[in-house]
Scaffold this active site. Sequence first.
Site, PDB file in Angstrom:
ATOM      1  N   SER A 166       1.091  -0.804   0.087  1.00 34.15           N
ATOM      2  CA  SER A 166       0.116   0.092   0.017  1.00 34.15           C
ATOM      3  C   SER A 166       0.668   1.816  -0.199  1.00 34.15           C
ATOM      4  CB  SER A 166      -1.136   0.112   0.992  1.00 34.15           C
ATOM      5  OG  SER A 166      -2.240   0.683   1.153  1.00 34.15           O
ATOM      6  N   GLU A 199      -9.183  -5.295  -4.479  1.00 28.32           N
ATOM      7  CA  GLU A 199      -8.869  -4.529  -3.354  1.00 28.32           C
ATOM      8  C   GLU A 199      -9.811  -3.414  -2.731  1.00 28.32           C
ATOM      9  OE1 GLU A 199      -5.447  -3.669  -2.563  1.00 28.32           O
ATOM     10  OE2 GLU A 199      -4.313  -4.814  -4.577  1.00 28.32           O
ATOM     11  N   HIS A 205      -8.034  -5.632  -0.225  1.00 32.16           N
ATOM     12  CA  HIS A 205      -6.673  -4.606   0.409  1.00 32.16           C
ATOM     13  C   HIS A 205      -5.513  -5.225   1.489  1.00 32.16           C
ATOM     14  CE1 HIS A 205      -3.403  -1.382  -0.175  1.00 32.16           C
ATOM     15  NE2 HIS A 205      -3.863  -0.974   1.289  1.00 32.16           N
TER      16      HIS A 205
END
Length: 491
Positions: free
Chosen positions: A189, A305, A401
Site C-alpha cells: 500500500s 482491493e 486490500h
Amino acid sequence: MLDAMVRVRTSLGELIGAESDGVRVFRGVPFAAPPVGPARFRPARPAPAWHGARDAREFARAAPQPIGQYGAAPVEIDEDCLYLNVFAPAEPGPHPVLVWVHGGGYTSGASFEAVYDGSALARHGVVVVTVAYRLGVLGLLHLRHLLGDSYADSSANSLLDVVRALRWVREHIAAFDGDPGRVTLGGVSAGGKVTANLLALPAARSLFHRAIVQSGGAQTVRTVPEAEEATGHVLAALGLGPDRAAELADVPVSDLLAAQAEAIGRGTARFVFRPVVDPDGPLPAVPLHTIRGDVPLLLGSNQDEEEMFVVTERSGGHEPGPADLANLRRPDRLAELVRGYAELYPELNGRSRRIRLLTAESYGIPTVRLAEAQHAAGGQAYMYRFRWAPKAHPQRLGSPHAIDIPFVFGTLDTPLGRWLTGGVPAEARALSGRIRQAWAAFVAGGPPVADGLPDWPLYDPTERRTMLLDVPATVVGDPDREERRVWDHAM
C-alpha cells in the site's frame, strides 16, 4: 519456553534482544536522531551512539497518527518515532535482507503491527527489518514556498526517512548476520508506493538491490500547487497566516493532527498527503517516468482491493467521483470509464462495478504501468495477482486490500489475518507457506520459486504473463485484458 537474551554490538553501541524458536529479535532500534524541536519538518539525521547496553526488547512508539491501520485500536504515539525492528535467523549468515515499509495511506500504521512480524520469514533464512517513517503533515507537508529552500525536503520526508533507514542497514546489518550487498526493499500500500518512489529517488541509489511492491505504484504523487493548497488548509485550521508558517515548528502534535484531519476533509482528492513532485526538491519528477530498470521487481495487486474500503470507510452504492480517484491522468474521462465498466460488466450491480473500477484505478493499473516502465527500461519484473478468497465470509470480502500481508509474513493467526481469511482454513496456511518460500527466494537473489507454484515467468507487455496466487496457483497471460484496455487512454 522463555525467550533467551541475546546481544549484538554495532558501531553505535550494544543492543540487548531476545531469541526464540531460532529467531533473534531486536525491537525499537534507533536508525535516526529524533526529528523533534528544530528538527521537525527537516530530513532525519543519523542516530547518535549510546553508552552501555541498550535494551531492544520492546517496540518504540508509533509515528503521530489519529488511529492505527485498518481501524485498529489507538496506539501510543510520539514524534520521536524513527526506530526499526530486526528479525534475524539465529544461524550464522550472511543472510539476505528484506527492509519492509508498512502501509496506512501515509497517515497511519506502524512497523510493529502484529501482521508484520518477521519471524516466519526469518525462518526462511531472511533478515527482516521493519521500519517506521513520519506520516501525514510531519512527513509530507510542503513548506519550501513559505519557509525557503532549507525546507525543500519537507514534502518528501516520509521517503527520506526510509532512505535514512536503508543507510543504517548498509552500515550496521552485518552485525545481525545480514548481507549489506543483498538488500531488498519492500512494502505494501503506502509502503509499496514508498518502495516504488525510491526506485527513482536519486538519494536512494545503490542502497537496495531488489524491490517488492505490493498494491503500490509509482505515480500517486501530488503537484506543487496541490501541495501548497493542502498547506494552506493546515495553516487555516491552526489560525495561522502564510507569514506565520515558521510557528508550525512549535505547534503541539495533537493540534497538528487535528489540522491534518481538517485539511483532509477540505481536500478535493482522495489522498491529500502524498510525496510532492518538485523540480527543486528531493523528488524532481513523477517516479513512473524515471524508472531506471536496474533493480529487479516482484510486484502485484489483489483482485478485490477496494472491497476493504467499501466495508470500512465509504458507501458502496454510488458511482465514483473525481475525489475518489488518486491516479486518473484525465479526469474528463471519468464518465467514459464508468460507461465502459457498465458495458463490460452488465451483470454487476453498481456496488460491484465501483469496486472493480476503483481497484483498477488505485492498484491494478498503477501496478501494470510500473511493470511496463520497468520492462521499457530494460529491467526484470515478476507480476502476480492475489486471487485467493475465503469461501465463507460474513462481509463477502473476496481478495481485498491487505489480504496478502499475513500470507507473506506467515501471520495468519493475528486478528487481522483471521478476519481476512475467515478463520484461517488449511488451504490458506498452505498458500502462505508457498508465498513465503517464493518471496524468500526472490530476496535471496533468484526468481520467486516455491514448491507447489508453477514456474514464474518474467513479465513483458506482449504476453503479460502473471502468477495468479490462488489454490491452485496458475500462470495466465494478460488477466482481465478487456478491463485493462478500458484504461489505455485514461492512465
